[in-house]
Motif scaffolding. Structure first.
Motif, PDB file in Angstrom:
ATOM      1  N   MET A   1       2.841   6.540  -5.053  1.00 28.87           N
ATOM      2  CA  MET A   1       4.132   6.126  -4.483  1.00 28.87           C
ATOM      3  C   MET A   1       5.265   6.918  -5.134  1.00 28.87           C
ATOM      4  SD  MET A   1       3.646   2.010  -4.131  1.00 28.87           S
ATOM      5  CE  MET A   1       2.147   1.341  -3.417  1.00 28.87           C
ATOM      6  N   PHE A   2       5.183   7.099  -6.462  1.00 32.13           N
ATOM      7  CA  PHE A   2       6.205   7.904  -7.143  1.00 32.13           C
ATOM      8  C   PHE A   2       6.193   9.331  -6.584  1.00 32.13           C
ATOM      9  CE2 PHE A   2       7.238  11.058 -10.365  1.00 32.13           C
ATOM     10  CZ  PHE A   2       8.561  10.723 -10.624  1.00 32.13           C
ATOM     11  N   LEU A   3       4.981   9.871  -6.417  1.00 30.47           N
ATOM     12  CA  LEU A   3       4.893  11.248  -5.900  1.00 30.47           C
ATOM     13  C   LEU A   3       5.441  11.333  -4.475  1.00 30.47           C
ATOM     14  CD1 LEU A   3       1.421  12.329  -7.333  1.00 30.47           C
ATOM     15  CD2 LEU A   3       3.700  12.985  -8.135  1.00 30.47           C
ATOM     16  N   ALA A   4       5.256  10.261  -3.712  1.00 31.52           N
ATOM     17  CA  ALA A   4       5.806  10.245  -2.344  1.00 31.52           C
ATOM     18  C   ALA A   4       7.331  10.375  -2.400  1.00 31.52           C
ATOM     19  CB  ALA A   4       5.404   8.958  -1.629  1.00 31.52           C
ATOM     20  N   ASN A   5       7.961   9.750  -3.398  1.00 40.95           N
ATOM     21  CA  ASN A   5       9.427   9.890  -3.537  1.00 40.95           C
ATOM     22  C   ASN A   5       9.794  11.362  -3.715  1.00 40.95           C
ATOM     23  OD1 ASN A   5       9.314   7.134  -3.719  1.00 40.95           O
ATOM     24  ND2 ASN A   5       9.653   7.057  -5.924  1.00 40.95           N
ATOM     25  N   THR A   6       9.075  12.012  -4.628  1.00 47.48           N
ATOM     26  CA  THR A   6       9.456  13.380  -4.985  1.00 47.48           C
ATOM     27  C   THR A   6       9.115  14.368  -3.867  1.00 47.48           C
ATOM     28  OG1 THR A   6       7.348  13.834  -6.081  1.00 47.48           O
ATOM     29  CG2 THR A   6       9.105  12.910  -7.444  1.00 47.48           C
ATOM     30  N   GLN A   7       8.144  13.985  -3.017  1.00 51.72           N
ATOM     31  CA  GLN A   7       7.752  14.911  -1.938  1.00 51.72           C
ATOM     32  C   GLN A   7       8.519  14.638  -0.648  1.00 51.72           C
ATOM     33  OE1 GLN A   7       3.571  14.145  -2.085  1.00 51.72           O
ATOM     34  NE2 GLN A   7       3.321  15.363  -3.937  1.00 51.72           N
ATOM     35  N   PHE A   8       8.653  13.364  -0.289  1.00 48.31           N
ATOM     36  CA  PHE A   8       9.261  13.041   1.001  1.00 48.31           C
ATOM     37  C   PHE A   8      10.786  13.130   0.969  1.00 48.31           C
ATOM     38  CE2 PHE A   8      11.292   9.825   3.703  1.00 48.31           C
ATOM     39  CZ  PHE A   8      11.006  10.376   4.949  1.00 48.31           C
ATOM     40  N   LEU A   9      11.402  12.578  -0.085  1.00 48.45           N
ATOM     41  CA  LEU A   9      12.868  12.461  -0.058  1.00 48.45           C
ATOM     42  C   LEU A   9      13.578  13.821   0.033  1.00 48.45           C
ATOM     43  CD1 LEU A   9      13.385   9.360  -2.378  1.00 48.45           C
ATOM     44  CD2 LEU A   9      13.612   9.496   0.111  1.00 48.45           C
TER      45      LEU A   9
ATOM     46  N   SER B   1       0.856  -1.189   0.000  1.00 53.08           N
ATOM     47  CA  SER B   1       0.000   0.000   0.000  1.00 53.08           C
ATOM     48  C   SER B   1       0.896   1.245   0.000  1.00 53.08           C
ATOM     49  CB  SER B   1      -0.874   0.011   1.255  1.00 53.08           C
ATOM     50  OG  SER B   1      -0.039   0.156   2.390  1.00 53.08           O
ATOM     51  N   LEU B   2       0.269   2.398  -0.216  1.00 55.10           N
ATOM     52  CA  LEU B   2       1.027   3.654  -0.147  1.00 55.10           C
ATOM     53  C   LEU B   2       1.652   3.805   1.250  1.00 55.10           C
ATOM     54  CD1 LEU B   2       1.910   6.398  -1.233  1.00 55.10           C
ATOM     55  CD2 LEU B   2      -0.347   7.300  -0.617  1.00 55.10           C
ATOM     56  N   ALA B   3       0.901   3.429   2.274  1.00 51.51           N
ATOM     57  CA  ALA B   3       1.435   3.544   3.645  1.00 51.51           C
ATOM     58  C   ALA B   3       2.658   2.634   3.819  1.00 51.51           C
ATOM     59  CB  ALA B   3       0.350   3.185   4.655  1.00 51.51           C
ATOM     60  N   ASP B   4       2.619   1.444   3.209  1.00 52.74           N
ATOM     61  CA  ASP B   4       3.787   0.542   3.281  1.00 52.74           C
ATOM     62  C   ASP B   4       5.005   1.211   2.650  1.00 52.74           C
ATOM     63  OD1 ASP B   4       2.498  -1.678   4.447  1.00 52.74           O
ATOM     64  OD2 ASP B   4       1.799  -2.377   2.485  1.00 52.74           O
ATOM     65  N   TRP B   5       4.787   1.787   1.471  1.00 49.08           N
ATOM     66  CA  TRP B   5       5.913   2.411   0.758  1.00 49.08           C
ATOM     67  C   TRP B   5       6.461   3.606   1.542  1.00 49.08           C
ATOM     68  CZ3 TRP B   5       9.865   1.760  -2.018  1.00 49.08           C
ATOM     69  CH2 TRP B   5      10.514   2.817  -2.675  1.00 49.08           C
ATOM     70  N   GLU B   6       5.552   4.391   2.128  1.00 43.15           N
ATOM     71  CA  GLU B   6       6.021   5.541   2.922  1.00 43.15           C
ATOM     72  C   GLU B   6       6.852   5.048   4.107  1.00 43.15           C
ATOM     73  OE1 GLU B   6       2.498   8.734   1.846  1.00 43.15           O
ATOM     74  OE2 GLU B   6       2.236   7.425   3.595  1.00 43.15           O
ATOM     75  N   GLN B   7       6.438   3.909   4.638  1.00 43.96           N
ATOM     76  CA  GLN B   7       7.203   3.337   5.759  1.00 43.96           C
ATOM     77  C   GLN B   7       8.591   2.897   5.284  1.00 43.96           C
ATOM     78  OE1 GLN B   7       4.759   0.496   7.848  1.00 43.96           O
ATOM     79  NE2 GLN B   7       6.527  -0.288   8.959  1.00 43.96           N
TER      80      GLN B   7
END
Ligand code: SF4
Length: 388
Positions: free
Chosen positions: A218-226, A166-172
């Motif tokens: 998930m891709f957007l999480a990379n660009t926002q979180f990292l 899930s998105l939450a898994d990937w963020e983890q």
């Protein structure tokens, strides 16, 4: 001397992962030394004395299934046979579960200065789906051992969009990976390739991939979180830490070797199925040990395919690879090679993509926006198809 990015392919692994369609297979120890001998022979046959090694990348496969002393011998053989640029990046791929502290120390002492660790996920449940041989705790132990032994440039490979993720898994996983403080992160979306066990599991309904929207998130999480964790995106899937002010580094942690690929530089690949491109000539090696050994024993090149790229192909490829970079294709290098601007090469095709928010105009070049990166294949097809 002409700079050359040198890649060595080690095809051996402990066992085959469920998603893998690389040229790799469980290695038999009796093949290890003959393979290394053949690799050295191929190097002697194909190396041009006018070249110098600008970067060396030992990938696979899992190079670290070989003994540290065999890998050290390989690196030393190359270094004694060819000039290597001062400060050249020397990377080795390592999988957790195949490296120990003593081995890392030996590699570092031999001049390996960058370690690329195949972590893939921070969750054991997902590592099992991928058929990985290690746990998340073993990734942590490998990073800690590498730091202790003195590696100052460590990259982690991660994959998102896994079955059951899930998105939450990937963020983890992202939070877990950044807490390990690597210097570089590669975050690729899973590609389910025909012929792999995972392909069969997805087809049979025993593995369920995330929906497209979730994979995009998930891709957007990379660009926002990292970036908030100190990693700058410099390529669609790659992020590098900036050096801190007190570090004695004139450059950053971007992968120099891969920047040569994305910058359309020349590279020589040795070993099974390795690909090389020098000017407009591209060739790929045979993909079986038998054919590889036979060719080298007979004194011939182990080449399976050779092609001569047309100028238009080279130009389209230079743009396609350049658009993978956050900064877009290099306008000065493009003009120097083709005698025209990027604008002249792309013509009016950029306008609808600019208006749609997929491209951004930067000085003398264009770059993909984050939205453009999400659909990069479609954008690049629109831009470059007329050149092919
Ligand atoms: S370790 Fe890497 S190369 Fe080896 S089987 Fe797994 S994914 Fe493929």
């Amino acid at each position: 001397m002409k700079p050359m990015a040198l890649y060595l392919h080690i095809p051996f692994c402990r066992r085959k992962c469920s998603y893998c369609d690389f040229c790799s297979f469980p290695g038999h120890e009796e093949d290890f030394l003959p393979y290394l001998d053949a690799l050295k022979r191929e190097f002697r046959q194909s190396w041009n004395p006018e070249w110098e090694i600008a970067s060396l990348y030992i990938g696979g496969g899992t190079p670290t299934v070989l003994s540290p002393s065999a890998l050290v011998d390989l690196v030393q053989t190359l270094k004694s046979a060819a000039p290597i640029r001062l400060g050249a990046e020397v990377t080795i791929e390592a999988n957790p579960g195949t490296v120990r502290a003593e081995g890392l120390a030996q590699l570092l002492a031999a001049g390996v200065n960058r370690l690329s660790i195949g972590a893939q996920s921070g969750q054991d449940r997902l590592l099992q789906v991928l058929g990985r041989i290690h746990t998340a705790a073993e990734v942590e132990a490998t990073v800690a051992a590498a730091r202790r032994e003195g590696f100052t440039n460590i990259s982690l490979d991660l994959i998102y969009g896994l079955p059951g993720e899930s998105l939450a898994d990937w963020e983890q996983t992202l939070a877990w990976a950044t807490a390990l403080q690597p210097d570089h992160l590669s975050c690729y979306g899973l590609q389910v390739e025909a012929g792999t066990p995972l392909f069969g599991m997805v087809r049979d309904g025993t593995a369920h991939l995330p929906e497209e929207d979730e994979a995009s998130a998930m891709f957007l999480a990379n660009t926002q979180f990292l970036p908030t964790a100190g990693y700058q995106q410099y390529e669609i899937s790659n992020f590098a830490r900036l050096p801190s002010a007190d570090q004695d580094r004139s450059d950053d942690y971007r992968c120099r070797h891969n920047l040569t690929y994305w910058g359309s530089g020349d590279y020589l690949g040795l070993g099974l199925a390795a690909c090389s491109t020098v000017a407009d000539r591209r060739w790929t090696n045979v993909a079986t040990l038998t054919a590889y050994f036979q060719a080298l024993a007979g004194g011939t090149a182990p080449t399976a395919e050779v092609e001569t790229l047309t100028p238009r192909q080279c130009m389209a490829e230079m743009l396609m690879l350049g658009f993978r970079l956050r900064t877009g294709p290099d306008p000065a290098a493009f003009r120097a090679r083709w005698g025209m601007t990027i604008d002249e090469a792309l013509g009016g095709r950029v306008e609808p993509l600019l208006a749609g928010g997929f491209l951004h105009k930067a000085a003398d070049t264009y770059r993909l926006t984050t939205q453009g990166m999400l659909v990069s294949n479609a954008v690049l097809t629109r831009l470059l198809a007329p050149l092919l």
